[in-house]
Design a protein around this motif. Structure first.
Motif, mmCIF file in Angstrom:
data_model
loop_
_atom_site.group_PDB
_atom_site.id
_atom_site.type_symbol
_atom_site.label_atom_id
_atom_site.label_comp_id
_atom_site.label_asym_id
_atom_site.label_seq_id
_atom_site.Cartn_x
_atom_site.Cartn_y
_atom_site.Cartn_z
ATOM 1 N N ASP A 145 0.828 -1.206 0.000
ATOM 2 C CA ASP A 145 0.000 0.000 0.000
ATOM 3 C C ASP A 145 0.867 1.263 0.000
ATOM 4 O OD1 ASP A 145 -2.263 -1.544 -0.024
ATOM 5 O OD2 ASP A 145 -2.695 -1.320 2.115
ATOM 6 N N GLU A 146 1.961 1.241 0.757
ATOM 7 C CA GLU A 146 2.853 2.403 0.805
ATOM 8 C C GLU A 146 3.501 2.659 -0.556
ATOM 9 O OE1 GLU A 146 5.642 1.538 3.888
ATOM 10 O OE2 GLU A 146 4.317 2.273 5.474
ATOM 11 N N GLN A 147 3.937 1.601 -1.220
ATOM 12 C CA GLN A 147 4.540 1.762 -2.538
ATOM 13 C C GLN A 147 3.526 2.310 -3.542
ATOM 14 O OE1 GLN A 147 5.881 -2.322 -2.832
ATOM 15 N NE2 GLN A 147 8.046 -1.672 -2.742
ATOM 16 N N LEU A 148 2.319 1.792 -3.493
ATOM 17 C CA LEU A 148 1.281 2.279 -4.406
ATOM 18 C C LEU A 148 0.947 3.735 -4.114
ATOM 19 C CD1 LEU A 148 -1.072 -0.814 -4.624
ATOM 20 C CD2 LEU A 148 0.337 0.150 -6.456
ATOM 21 N N GLU A 149 0.885 4.098 -2.853
ATOM 22 C CA GLU A 149 0.606 5.482 -2.482
ATOM 23 C C GLU A 149 1.689 6.412 -3.028
ATOM 24 O OE1 GLU A 149 -1.591 8.517 -1.270
ATOM 25 O OE2 GLU A 149 -2.226 6.421 -1.067
ATOM 26 N N ASP A 150 2.918 5.927 -3.047
ATOM 27 C CA ASP A 150 4.047 6.720 -3.508
ATOM 28 C C ASP A 150 3.993 7.015 -5.008
ATOM 29 O OD1 ASP A 150 6.583 8.036 -3.257
ATOM 30 O OD2 ASP A 150 7.548 6.215 -3.996
ATOM 31 N N VAL A 151 3.459 6.092 -5.806
ATOM 32 C CA VAL A 151 3.538 6.245 -7.265
ATOM 33 C C VAL A 151 2.208 6.434 -7.976
ATOM 34 C CG1 VAL A 151 5.698 4.953 -7.417
ATOM 35 C CG2 VAL A 151 3.516 3.747 -7.686
ATOM 36 N N THR A 152 1.112 6.157 -7.328
ATOM 37 C CA THR A 152 -0.180 6.129 -8.020
ATOM 38 C C THR A 152 -0.525 7.441 -8.706
ATOM 39 O OG1 THR A 152 -1.055 4.366 -6.628
ATOM 40 C CG2 THR A 152 -2.661 5.781 -7.729
ATOM 41 N N ASP A 153 -0.460 8.556 -8.011
ATOM 42 C CA ASP A 153 -0.861 9.831 -8.619
ATOM 43 C C ASP A 153 0.015 10.189 -9.819
ATOM 44 O OD1 ASP A 153 -2.935 10.092 -6.835
ATOM 45 O OD2 ASP A 153 -1.837 11.421 -5.473
ATOM 46 N N ARG A 154 1.334 10.006 -9.678
ATOM 47 C CA ARG A 154 2.234 10.316 -10.792
ATOM 48 C C ARG A 154 1.991 9.394 -11.979
ATOM 49 N NH1 ARG A 154 7.944 10.037 -8.669
ATOM 50 N NH2 ARG A 154 7.011 8.595 -7.210
ATOM 51 N N LEU A 155 1.770 8.114 -11.709
ATOM 52 C CA LEU A 155 1.481 7.181 -12.800
ATOM 53 C C LEU A 155 0.162 7.521 -13.489
ATOM 54 C CD1 LEU A 155 2.568 3.678 -11.445
ATOM 55 C CD2 LEU A 155 3.334 4.754 -13.564
ATOM 56 N N LEU A 156 -0.853 7.824 -12.699
ATOM 57 C CA LEU A 156 -2.153 8.153 -13.292
ATOM 58 C C LEU A 156 -2.075 9.408 -14.157
ATOM 59 C CD1 LEU A 156 -4.582 7.333 -10.354
ATOM 60 C CD2 LEU A 156 -4.392 6.134 -12.544
ATOM 61 N N MET A 157 -1.352 10.430 -13.700
ATOM 62 C CA MET A 157 -1.221 11.652 -14.500
ATOM 63 C C MET A 157 -0.445 11.382 -15.792
ATOM 64 S SD MET A 157 -2.983 13.985 -13.160
ATOM 65 C CE MET A 157 -2.433 15.323 -14.178
ATOM 66 N N ALA A 158 0.646 10.626 -15.690
ATOM 67 C CA ALA A 158 1.438 10.316 -16.882
ATOM 68 C C ALA A 158 0.622 9.481 -17.866
ATOM 69 C CB ALA A 158 2.715 9.574 -16.484
ATOM 70 N N MET A 159 -0.129 8.520 -17.352
ATOM 71 C CA MET A 159 -0.950 7.671 -18.229
ATOM 72 C C MET A 159 -2.102 8.469 -18.841
ATOM 73 S SD MET A 159 -0.715 4.046 -16.083
ATOM 74 C CE MET A 159 -2.430 4.059 -15.829
ATOM 75 N N HIS A 160 -2.688 9.388 -18.077
ATOM 76 C CA HIS A 160 -3.753 10.233 -18.608
ATOM 77 C C HIS A 160 -3.216 11.121 -19.727
ATOM 78 C CE1 HIS A 160 -7.268 12.780 -18.842
ATOM 79 N NE2 HIS A 160 -6.473 13.834 -18.713
ATOM 80 N N ASP A 161 -2.052 11.716 -19.490
ATOM 81 C CA ASP A 161 -1.420 12.568 -20.497
ATOM 82 C C ASP A 161 -1.125 11.760 -21.759
ATOM 83 O OD1 ASP A 161 -0.158 14.792 -21.658
ATOM 84 O OD2 ASP A 161 1.767 14.305 -20.738
ATOM 85 N N LEU A 162 -0.544 10.585 -21.604
ATOM 86 C CA LEU A 162 -0.234 9.723 -22.743
ATOM 87 C C LEU A 162 -1.505 9.320 -23.480
ATOM 88 C CD1 LEU A 162 1.693 7.995 -24.446
ATOM 89 C CD2 LEU A 162 1.480 6.204 -22.696
ATOM 90 N N ARG A 163 -2.527 8.928 -22.749
ATOM 91 C CA ARG A 163 -3.782 8.506 -23.376
ATOM 92 C C ARG A 163 -4.400 9.660 -24.175
ATOM 93 N NH1 ARG A 163 -9.179 8.472 -23.093
ATOM 94 N NH2 ARG A 163 -10.261 6.523 -23.535
ATOM 95 N N THR A 164 -4.384 10.855 -23.598
ATOM 96 C CA THR A 164 -4.944 12.022 -24.285
ATOM 97 C C THR A 164 -4.231 12.267 -25.618
ATOM 98 O OG1 THR A 164 -5.518 13.027 -22.169
ATOM 99 C CG2 THR A 164 -5.377 14.502 -24.053
ATOM 100 N N VAL A 165 -2.919 12.220 -25.606
ATOM 101 C CA VAL A 165 -2.143 12.441 -26.829
ATOM 102 C C VAL A 165 -2.408 11.324 -27.835
ATOM 103 C CG1 VAL A 165 0.201 12.517 -27.781
ATOM 104 C CG2 VAL A 165 -0.358 13.814 -25.711
ATOM 105 N N LEU A 166 -2.394 10.079 -27.387
ATOM 106 C CA LEU A 166 -2.615 8.959 -28.303
ATOM 107 C C LEU A 166 -4.000 8.984 -28.935
ATOM 108 C CD1 LEU A 166 -0.895 6.036 -26.358
ATOM 109 C CD2 LEU A 166 -0.040 7.236 -28.393
ATOM 110 N N VAL A 167 -5.011 9.302 -28.156
ATOM 111 C CA VAL A 167 -6.377 9.368 -28.681
ATOM 112 C C VAL A 167 -6.497 10.501 -29.704
ATOM 113 C CG1 VAL A 167 -8.777 9.906 -28.063
ATOM 114 C CG2 VAL A 167 -7.478 8.251 -26.710
ATOM 115 N N ARG A 168 -5.923 11.662 -29.386
ATOM 116 C CA ARG A 168 -5.977 12.787 -30.323
ATOM 117 C C ARG A 168 -5.244 12.452 -31.622
ATOM 118 N NH1 ARG A 168 -2.158 16.429 -30.149
ATOM 119 N NH2 ARG A 168 -1.934 16.329 -27.911
ATOM 120 N N LYS A 169 -4.068 11.849 -31.516
ATOM 121 C CA LYS A 169 -3.299 11.490 -32.718
ATOM 122 C C LYS A 169 -4.015 10.424 -33.535
ATOM 123 C CE LYS A 169 0.666 13.747 -32.366
ATOM 124 N NZ LYS A 169 1.269 14.485 -33.458
ATOM 125 N N LYS A 170 -4.656 9.485 -32.878
ATOM 126 C CA LYS A 170 -5.412 8.436 -33.591
ATOM 127 C C LYS A 170 -6.596 9.072 -34.320
ATOM 128 C CE LYS A 170 -6.801 3.945 -33.952
ATOM 129 N NZ LYS A 170 -6.110 2.689 -33.955
#
Length: 133
Positions: free
Chosen positions: A101-126
């Motif tokens: 749980d501690e490890q997930l707490e440490d990375v979850t927000d940063r991973l979610l933002m990076a994945m959201h940013d990537l998804r947004t770009v990929l969807v727009r480019k597609k």
């Protein structure tokens, strides 16, 4: 060391290379590296070193190196992306099976933002690619 040394040596830099002409035809039979230019691979700029004028052969060798270097860098870019896909899969497996749980707490927000940013770009480019067809 081999007697068949290349005539040019390219010392790789972040944006390109420093170009040297190799000379072994001297009294001491030492390898001498004479800097002849600096190359910027991003903008294609070639700056002769000092007051030097580059010969046609120098220019041709530099142009060939730049073309080959661009191919290598493009291959590395796509290889890095394939590795990123692997890392995403490994990260998913880690989050599901090993992460505390501690490890997930440490990375979850940063991973979610990076994945959201990537998804947004990929969807727009597609969507852009689909609308061109």
């Amino acid at each position: 060391m081999s007697a068949d040394l290349p005539e040019y040596y390219f010392r790789i830099r972040e944006n390109g290379a420093v170009v040297f002409r190799i000379d072994t035809e001297n009294r001491q039979r030492r390898i001498e590296m004479d800097q002849i230019a600096v190359v910027n691979i991003r903008n294609g700029e070639v700056k002769p070193h000092g007051q030097r004028a580059l010969s046609e052969r120098d220019q041709a060798e530099i142009a060939q190196w730049m073309e080959e270097r661009r191919v290598v860098l493009a291959q590395r870019d796509i290889d890095d992306i394939h590795r990123a896909v692997d890392y995403l899969n490994l990260t998913t497996q880690w989050a599901q099976s090993k992460a505390s749980d501690e490890q997930l707490e440490d990375v979850t927000d940063r991973l979610l933002m990076a994945m959201h940013d990537l998804r947004t770009v990929l969807v727009r480019k597609k969507a852009d690619r689909l609308s061109k067809d």
